[in-house]
Design a protein around this motif. Structure first.
Motif: not given
Length: 286
Positions: A149-151, A154-157, A221-222, A229-230
């Motif tokens: 995702a980060r590539s 996109i920055y999930p937590i 990141q929203d 993306w998920m």
């Protein structure tokens, strides 16, 4: 004349006697050599002397290493905790050891209102950097998913993950109290709370296999972009949307767009391609 014959006879006797002894020695030597060869063959074939019934020590060590590899890798990699700290835990049903579960695969163990978690269920947890914890066995795939995702910027937590039964009970109590504060009776408040919060012992949060996902505010990141993306990619890493819209009558839970459950890559692909939930997958494959 008699003396000469006697001496000749004695010499002849001694000659044949020595010849017989030499022949016997040769025979014994051959037999001994044959026995040595047999012993060496047996020794080389089974160095442990037990027909190979016990595997070499190196083999047993390798097997033990395989069984603990997932936990060791995930706990020793600092970047995993950093990445997974953005992941969250919701109510997922993978990895429980419930006697009523329809699958013995820890990744597919069903946990819901009719399939409670066994009282003696145990779990090996890894704590993420933000304080959330997950089952150590899912950490490698979780890290791989976050890296992917980060590539793509996109920055999930992980916003929520493992809960103890006591924490689940406290969440239920707080939700009931909130409804009562809004004017509902105790009975009405309990009924409404149970529609949105799993009863203690029936929540996938207690398995460590479920995560709630959100956007990482540190990167601006929203959450909507992360969830989009998920929805398109999570199955590639063994995660599925556990409570999709339209499956409420099957899952017995309200739809949640941020709650993902680890089921393994193979099952996740099938569930994604067919548009089915965990209950339906287990029904079709058991």
């Amino acid at each position: 004349m008699r003396k000469r014959r006697t001496r000749y006879s004695e010499r002849n006797t001694r000659y044949h006697s020595r010849k017989g002894q030499t022949f016997q020695q040769i025979i014994l030597s051959i037999v001994a050599l044959f026995l040595v060869v047999i012993f060496l063959v047996v020794l080389c074939t089974d160095p442990m002397g037990n027909n190979g019934s016990v595997p070499p020590e190196s083999v047993m060590a390798a097997k033990d290493a395989d069984e603990t590899a997932d936990s060791n890798v995930s706990q020793s990699d600092e970047s995993v905790s950093d990445t997974a700290s953005a992941d969250g835990l919701d109510q997922t049903s993978d990895g429980q050891t419930d006697s009523t579960a329809s699958s013995s695969d820890w990744r597919l163990l069903l946990v819901n209102s009719t399939h409670p978690i066994a009282d003696d269920y145990s779990i090996d947890l890894t704590e993420l950097r933000n304080g959330q914890s997950v089952d150590s066995r899912i950490l490698t795939d979780l890290q791989e998913m976050f890296d992917a995702a980060r590539s793509e910027d996109i920055y999930p937590i992980v916003s929520d993950a493992y809960r103890t039964r006591e924490e689940q009970q406290a969440l239920m109590d707080d939700t009931i109290q909130n409804y009562e504060d809004e004017g509902y009776s105790a009975e009405e408040a309990t009924s409404k709370a149970e529609q949105v919060i799993a009863k203690p012992g029936t929540s996938e949060h207690e398995t460590g296999l479920a995560i709630d996902i959100a956007g990482d505010e540190d990167y601006g990141q929203d959450t909507d972009s992360v969830l989009a993306w998920m929805n398109d990619n999570a199955y590639k890493y063994g995660f599925v949307l556990r409570y999709p819209s339209g499956k409420e009558s099957v899952t017995g839970a309200a739809a949640e767009d941020d709650h993902y459950r680890y089921v393994g890559k193979e099952a996740a692909k099938v569930m994604h391609d067919k548009g089915i939930c965990l209950e339906e997958y287990l029904s079709q494959n058991n």
